[in-house]
Each structure stands twice: as C-alpha cells, then as structure tokens.
Design a protein around this motif. Structure first.
Motif, short mmCIF file in Angstrom:
data_model
loop_
_atom_site.label_atom_id
_atom_site.label_comp_id
_atom_site.label_asym_id
_atom_site.label_seq_id
_atom_site.Cartn_x
_atom_site.Cartn_y
_atom_site.Cartn_z
N PHE A 22 0.78 -1.24 0.00
CA PHE A 22 0.00 0.00 0.00
C PHE A 22 0.81 1.30 0.00
O PHE A 22 0.33 2.32 -0.49
CB PHE A 22 -0.93 0.04 1.23
CG PHE A 22 -2.01 -0.99 1.21
CD1 PHE A 22 -3.10 -0.87 0.35
CD2 PHE A 22 -1.95 -2.09 2.04
CE1 PHE A 22 -4.11 -1.81 0.33
CE2 PHE A 22 -2.96 -3.05 2.04
CZ PHE A 22 -4.03 -2.92 1.17
N PHE A 23 2.00 1.29 0.56
CA PHE A 23 2.65 2.57 0.87
C PHE A 23 3.99 2.82 0.18
O PHE A 23 4.54 3.90 0.31
CB PHE A 23 2.85 2.69 2.39
CG PHE A 23 1.61 2.40 3.19
CD1 PHE A 23 0.47 3.17 3.02
CD2 PHE A 23 1.58 1.36 4.10
CE1 PHE A 23 -0.68 2.92 3.75
CE2 PHE A 23 0.45 1.09 4.84
CZ PHE A 23 -0.69 1.87 4.66
N GLN A 24 4.52 1.85 -0.54
CA GLN A 24 5.88 2.02 -1.04
C GLN A 24 6.00 3.09 -2.12
O GLN A 24 7.10 3.59 -2.39
CB GLN A 24 6.43 0.69 -1.55
CG GLN A 24 5.74 0.13 -2.77
CD GLN A 24 6.41 -1.16 -3.25
OE1 GLN A 24 7.52 -1.48 -2.86
NE2 GLN A 24 5.71 -1.91 -4.08
N ARG A 25 4.89 3.48 -2.74
CA ARG A 25 4.95 4.50 -3.78
C ARG A 25 4.71 5.91 -3.25
O ARG A 25 4.72 6.87 -4.02
CB ARG A 25 3.93 4.19 -4.88
CG ARG A 25 4.23 2.89 -5.63
CD ARG A 25 3.24 2.67 -6.75
NE ARG A 25 3.54 1.44 -7.48
CZ ARG A 25 2.83 0.96 -8.48
NH1 ARG A 25 1.75 1.64 -8.90
NH2 ARG A 25 3.16 -0.16 -9.09
N GLU A 26 4.52 6.03 -1.94
CA GLU A 26 4.31 7.36 -1.38
C GLU A 26 5.62 8.12 -1.31
O GLU A 26 6.70 7.55 -1.36
CB GLU A 26 3.68 7.24 0.02
CG GLU A 26 2.28 6.66 -0.01
CD GLU A 26 1.59 6.75 1.34
OE1 GLU A 26 2.20 7.29 2.29
OE2 GLU A 26 0.45 6.27 1.45
N GLU A 27 5.52 9.44 -1.17
CA GLU A 27 6.71 10.28 -1.08
C GLU A 27 7.54 9.89 0.14
O GLU A 27 7.01 9.56 1.19
CB GLU A 27 6.31 11.76 -0.97
CG GLU A 27 5.76 12.35 -2.25
CD GLU A 27 5.45 13.82 -2.10
OE1 GLU A 27 5.95 14.62 -2.90
OE2 GLU A 27 4.69 14.16 -1.16
N TYR A 28 8.84 9.98 -0.02
CA TYR A 28 9.80 9.71 1.07
C TYR A 28 9.61 8.32 1.66
O TYR A 28 9.85 8.08 2.84
CB TYR A 28 9.67 10.77 2.18
CG TYR A 28 9.60 12.18 1.66
CD1 TYR A 28 10.69 12.72 0.97
CD2 TYR A 28 8.47 12.96 1.83
CE1 TYR A 28 10.63 14.02 0.47
CE2 TYR A 28 8.40 14.25 1.33
CZ TYR A 28 9.49 14.78 0.66
OH TYR A 28 9.44 16.05 0.17
N SER A 29 9.20 7.38 0.84
CA SER A 29 8.95 6.02 1.31
C SER A 29 10.26 5.25 1.46
O SER A 29 11.19 5.40 0.66
CB SER A 29 8.03 5.28 0.33
OG SER A 29 7.85 3.95 0.73
N PHE A 30 10.34 4.44 2.50
CA PHE A 30 11.48 3.55 2.69
C PHE A 30 10.98 2.28 3.36
O PHE A 30 9.93 2.27 4.02
CB PHE A 30 12.57 4.22 3.54
CG PHE A 30 12.11 4.60 4.93
CD1 PHE A 30 12.23 3.70 6.00
CD2 PHE A 30 11.55 5.85 5.17
CE1 PHE A 30 11.80 4.05 7.27
CE2 PHE A 30 11.10 6.19 6.45
CZ PHE A 30 11.25 5.30 7.50
N LEU A 31 11.71 1.21 3.20
CA LEU A 31 11.30 -0.07 3.75
C LEU A 31 11.46 -0.04 5.27
O LEU A 31 12.57 0.12 5.79
CB LEU A 31 12.15 -1.20 3.16
CG LEU A 31 11.68 -2.63 3.46
CD1 LEU A 31 10.32 -2.88 2.81
CD2 LEU A 31 12.70 -3.64 2.95
N PRO A 32 10.37 -0.17 6.02
CA PRO A 32 10.46 -0.06 7.48
C PRO A 32 11.11 -1.28 8.13
O PRO A 32 10.92 -2.40 7.69
CB PRO A 32 8.99 0.07 7.90
CG PRO A 32 8.22 -0.62 6.83
CD PRO A 32 8.99 -0.38 5.55
#
Length: 252
Positions: A65-75
């Motif tokens: 769901f979230f990897q394409r959001e701005e400033y995204s990184f693998l948590p």
C-alpha cells in the motif's frame, strides 16, 4: 505521548454512512480489509516483545500500500511506518482486532465484518476511532495544537462549503483557523504570523492529508511548482457528497 485522544463527547454530532460503492475505493477500507483477510488466513500473528506487529507483516503492508508514497522507505519495524502503525491502532481501538496471549487475532466483531463484508460499518468504525480516539499529534513534530482535531467536524463543514471545487490547502486552512474561537494569538505581528503558518501546516498535514485523504473524503492534486502541500489543491469526493453530506451530520 499517548496514541489515543478524546477531544470531546461523541454525542456532539451524528454521523451516518450509507452503503455505497464508493466505499470500495477508500484507502483505509482497502487497507483494513487486507489486514483482516491476512490475519484470518494466518490464524493470527505473533506480536513482538513490545506488543507490535512483526516486521515481515509490516513490510508486507508497506509494499502493498505505501511504497509509492513520497519519502517512502522499507520499514524495519512497526514504529518506522506511520501508516502501518496508524492502521493497527485504528483496528485495535475499534475492537476489530485484539491482542491475546501475545498474538494479534480477529475479534468476533472483526470476523463478522470480514465475513459479511460490511463496508459501511467498517468505515464508520474507522472514522469514529480516527476522529475521536486516535491522537493526531502522536505522529508528527508540530506542537500539540489540539484545536485541529477538536474542530474536525468544523473542518468537514468548511470542505462542504469551500471544497466543491479545487482549492489549495492554504486557502482551506486559513478559512479553518480564522473561524476558531480559540485560535492562538501572539504578542506581536511576527508571532501571529508564526502561529498562523504553524497552524496552516498542521491543518493541511493532520486534517487533509492524514485524515481526509485516507478516509476518501477528499482527493488531492499536487502542485507542480511547490513541494509543500499548502499549495496542493483539494476537493471533496463523490463519497463525501453521497454518503456524508449535510443531511447526515448534526452539529450540537
């Protein structure tokens, strides 16, 4: 800082969500259904020693769901993903999931919602918990500014009036904070400008970006010339107009 928050009595207004096809496209509804489905398939998930979601599942949600959001990184854990942490808290505070014997499992409410695919009830639970119980200030570095969350319903009415057409976050924010009876005033012009700039940024981040967008109440059009969301434009969605319009809200 606590992750839960009760800004005012839940009886202040009445909010009803009709079952409509637009609910299928709400980001938080999609995320919640995926979470519940995976929890059901896995027959629960073992919590970490601190009572958080296991890292592999956090990363699964992030990548889905979230990897394409701005400033995204693998948590590397749940706390490293604001979105996953918010989702888990929403589901837990709504009593849709529970933590029993160090395992996350579906509650009876969660099982019923998943089996019946009751999107209207699921949406209402997420909205109610997000508006009244999740502490919006827990996830950013702005001052507490509780008036942003305390006046969320005022914000929805402003959107109803001013958000029919594309409007910048700055314009919506100015309308919002200038109507607040408890808007902070500084001792001089410079201080007043600082307060207003802070409240504007906080309003756009907490109310528009992190509350309205995930709940499918507004859509956003990013500015091509400015990085700040103050210059992004927002307008209400068909879901807002169809399911949560004036006739379904009563302010006390």
């Amino acid at each position: 800082m606590d992750a839960t928050f009760t800004p005012f009595e839940e009886s202040v207004f009445e909010f009803q969500v009709n079952d409509c096809p637009e609910l299928n496209n709400v980001p938080l509804v999609q995320q919640a259904l995926y979470f519940l489905q995976r929890l059901s398939e896995k027959r629960g998930l073992k919590a970490t020693a601190k009572g958080n979601l296991p890292t592999p599942f956090v990363r699964e949600l992030h990548q889905h769901f979230f990897q394409r959001e701005e400033y995204s990184f693998l948590p590397h854990n749940e706390h490293a993903s604001r979105q996953v942490s918010t989702l888990r808290h929403l589901l837990a505070e709504s009593e849709i999931i529970g933590l029993e014997r160090k395992r996350f499992t579906l509650t009876s409410k969660g099982k019923a919602l998943l089996e019946q695919r009751d999107l209207a009830t699921l949406y209402w639970l997420l909205f109610e918990t997000f508006a009244f119980r999740l502490n919006w200030a827990f996830y950013d570095r702005y001052p507490d500014l509780p008036e942003i969350q305390q006046n969320a319903i005022r914000g929805l009415h402003i959107l109803e009036l001013a958000g029919q057409q594309w409007t910048t976050g700055e314009e919506l924010g100015k309308t919002f904070i200038h109507l607040l009876p408890d808007f902070q005033q500084g001792s001089d012009l410079d201080e007043n400008e600082w307060f207003e700039e802070t409240e504007l940024g906080c309003f756009v981040l907490r109310f528009l970006e992190r509350f309205c967008v995930p709940l499918g109440l507004v859509e956003r059009k990013k500015s091509k010339h400015h990085w700040s969301n103050l210059f992004s434009k927002y307008r209400i969605t068909p879901l807002f107009s169809k399911c949560v319009g004036r006739n379904t809200m009563n302010c006390g």
